[in-house]
Motif scaffolding. Sequence first.
Motif, PDB file in Angstrom:
ATOM      1  N   ARG A  69      -9.082 -25.149 -32.545  1.00  0.00           N
ATOM      2  CA  ARG A  69      -8.083 -26.006 -32.879  1.00  0.00           C
ATOM      3  C   ARG A  69      -8.675 -26.988 -33.807  1.00  0.00           C
ATOM      4  O   ARG A  69      -8.159 -27.804 -34.277  1.00  0.00           O
ATOM      5  CB  ARG A  69      -7.548 -26.430 -31.551  1.00  0.00           C
ATOM      6  N   GLY A  70      -9.851 -26.673 -34.267  1.00  0.00           N
ATOM      7  CA  GLY A  70     -10.659 -27.698 -35.329  1.00  0.00           C
ATOM      8  C   GLY A  70     -11.245 -28.988 -34.725  1.00  0.00           C
ATOM      9  O   GLY A  70     -11.515 -29.811 -35.335  1.00  0.00           O
ATOM     10  N   LEU A  71     -11.465 -28.866 -33.571  1.00  0.00           N
ATOM     11  CA  LEU A  71     -12.284 -29.910 -32.858  1.00  0.00           C
ATOM     12  C   LEU A  71     -13.717 -29.280 -32.427  1.00  0.00           C
ATOM     13  O   LEU A  71     -14.000 -28.271 -32.177  1.00  0.00           O
ATOM     14  CB  LEU A  71     -11.481 -30.251 -31.522  1.00  0.00           C
ATOM     15  N   ASN A  72     -14.562 -30.546 -32.242  1.00  0.00           N
ATOM     16  CA  ASN A  72     -15.756 -30.070 -31.699  1.00  0.00           C
ATOM     17  C   ASN A  72     -16.190 -30.140 -30.259  1.00  0.00           C
ATOM     18  O   ASN A  72     -15.432 -30.932 -29.772  1.00  0.00           O
ATOM     19  CB  ASN A  72     -16.842 -31.214 -32.579  1.00  0.00           C
ATOM     20  N   HIS A  73     -16.870 -29.281 -29.758  1.00  0.00           N
ATOM     21  CA  HIS A  73     -17.176 -29.246 -28.477  1.00  0.00           C
ATOM     22  C   HIS A  73     -17.834 -30.580 -27.792  1.00  0.00           C
ATOM     23  O   HIS A  73     -17.923 -30.292 -26.533  1.00  0.00           O
ATOM     24  CB  HIS A  73     -17.923 -27.826 -28.000  1.00  0.00           C
ATOM     25  N   ALA A  74     -17.857 -31.423 -28.236  1.00  0.00           N
ATOM     26  CA  ALA A  74     -18.311 -32.811 -27.793  1.00  0.00           C
ATOM     27  C   ALA A  74     -17.114 -33.292 -27.244  1.00  0.00           C
ATOM     28  O   ALA A  74     -17.306 -34.103 -26.113  1.00  0.00           O
ATOM     29  CB  ALA A  74     -18.926 -33.793 -28.844  1.00  0.00           C
ATOM     30  N   LEU A  75     -16.010 -32.986 -27.286  1.00  0.00           N
ATOM     31  CA  LEU A  75     -15.019 -33.385 -26.447  1.00  0.00           C
ATOM     32  C   LEU A  75     -15.373 -33.234 -25.091  1.00  0.00           C
ATOM     33  O   LEU A  75     -15.139 -34.068 -24.009  1.00  0.00           O
ATOM     34  CB  LEU A  75     -13.499 -32.763 -26.961  1.00  0.00           C
ATOM     35  N   GLN A  76     -15.436 -31.833 -24.417  1.00  0.00           N
ATOM     36  CA  GLN A  76     -15.459 -31.526 -23.165  1.00  0.00           C
ATOM     37  C   GLN A  76     -16.963 -32.036 -22.638  1.00  0.00           C
ATOM     38  O   GLN A  76     -17.074 -32.380 -21.389  1.00  0.00           O
ATOM     39  CB  GLN A  76     -15.288 -30.223 -22.842  1.00  0.00           C
ATOM     40  N   LEU A  77     -17.706 -32.183 -23.504  1.00  0.00           N
ATOM     41  CA  LEU A  77     -18.902 -32.922 -23.102  1.00  0.00           C
ATOM     42  C   LEU A  77     -18.947 -34.347 -22.723  1.00  0.00           C
ATOM     43  O   LEU A  77     -19.398 -34.514 -21.642  1.00  0.00           O
ATOM     44  CB  LEU A  77     -19.907 -32.901 -24.271  1.00  0.00           C
ATOM     45  N   SER A  78     -17.864 -35.134 -23.376  1.00  0.00           N
ATOM     46  CA  SER A  78     -17.575 -36.263 -22.641  1.00  0.00           C
ATOM     47  C   SER A  78     -17.268 -36.528 -21.271  1.00  0.00           C
ATOM     48  O   SER A  78     -17.562 -37.408 -20.677  1.00  0.00           O
ATOM     49  CB  SER A  78     -16.602 -37.108 -23.667  1.00  0.00           C
TER      50      SER A  78
END
Length: 507
Positions: free
Chosen positions: A172-181
């Motif tokens: 979807r064009g996002l970085n996997h830092a999202l779930q890391l947060s």
Amino acid sequence: MLQQEIDQPIIGAWGPAESRSSSPGAEPAVKQIARFVSRADFGSIGGDTKLALKRTVLDTIACAVAALGGEPAKMLREQFKEYGGNALCTLIGGGRTSPDQAALLNSVLVRYVDILDTYMSPGGLCHPSDNFGAVLAAAEMSNRSGRDFLLALAIAYEVQCRFTEVVPVMFRGLNHALQLSMSVAAAASRLLDLTPDQTANAIAIAAADNVSLAVVHVEPVSHWKGISPGWTGMRALYGTSMAKKGFTGPLGLFEGPNGLNRLFDQTISIDWTNPGLGASRKTVFKKYSALVHGQPVIETVLALRSQHRFNPEDVAEVVAEVFQFAYEIAGGGHFGSKDRPQTKEQADYNLKYLISAALLDGEVGPAQLEADRILRTDAQQLLQRVTVKPCDEFTRRYPQQLGCRITIKLRDGGTFTREQTDFEGSHGKGSWKNFIGCANRLPATCSETRSCPRSRTSTKSRQPNSRRFLAVFVRRRFSPGLGNRSSLGEVVEPKILIGYQRMDRNR
């Protein structure tokens, strides 16, 4: 993943949209995660998972120690001098600073040499050891034991990998830092003794402002690709501390009118009643300093080089056939051209350069990512003769297999071809022997030292030698002979993970 799927709009036009909320009266997802965190039990971690976590911790430490001489670490230390901070936590390589800054630097060290672990799913991937720096800081600032640290790390792995499994973040064009947060906030909440309600708010706070863009992986790849996870961990840890003070976050993070369900155009359904903590057994490990998609490619090239013993100067063309995701990210597809790598950040995300380095040097490690090696004429000329193409067959098998086919054509007409569907660190192929071998291949970041840096600042001469550090650490703390007889929490405390001082006292 097909090209037309990559090019499709990420989100529809702003305005009324079909509700993606859970059923009426359902508990918000952040509260479900919080309850999972509060109920997690170290006693439920099986022997195989404990062993996997031991190896994970060692792999992560190896990555961090090998990165001590890197430019980002030096730049961050200068930054910390300017901003100061309450020196509650230890920096890998020496010195102390505030918990959030320790989370940042230690996370950056883990990522820098790009040999950290990976979890893959059809819609993307994540690097679970990105949690390490922030979880370690949270454990140290709250004076927790190694057992507590290991449980928190297992929680972080579980939260991050479960989200990655069902949500196509990078697609979807996002970085996997999202779930890391979310995973850092979950683990830190456990270590800082937050209540379930506070934990739910911590997760909401962390994720709401860490919707990271995959543009960090696009050419020209910058420092931020490697800094982003540490930045996320730093903010998530700080936000968790705020939640403990009583700050609240958007509990409709998933189900709210403009929450994650809408962002990804799906109802994100994860079973948080499942108490399992075995995600560390599902990760894969790297042998070479490159993105995970390049591991089988490099291994295949090196096998051809060893088997046929040709001169790289005689190579007329190399054709690499890979799965679509590898092509898009590192082969010259959607994420940009790979024809002119100039920096370490660009080279380790570039299949053309990685193939060239493997052919020329017989190795792809930190030395091959030094600027003078990347810019050398032989590598720059050879990579122009490398072509990377997507293969539908390999794409259908991903992520269960990371397939590739390498064809090398020589100027005299000779042709060599080899196909692989996995690599040394993939599921079921990792071993203690291989891990120790990888640790021994890491560069010595500086001259030998006999003791841990004891001052609040660190200089190059005081940084530990990565090979010696790992040899001492493995021999004294995690001998493979221990098997399942000891858990990490029974032999290690957080501070032992990052210094020589405790080791020296126990000689």
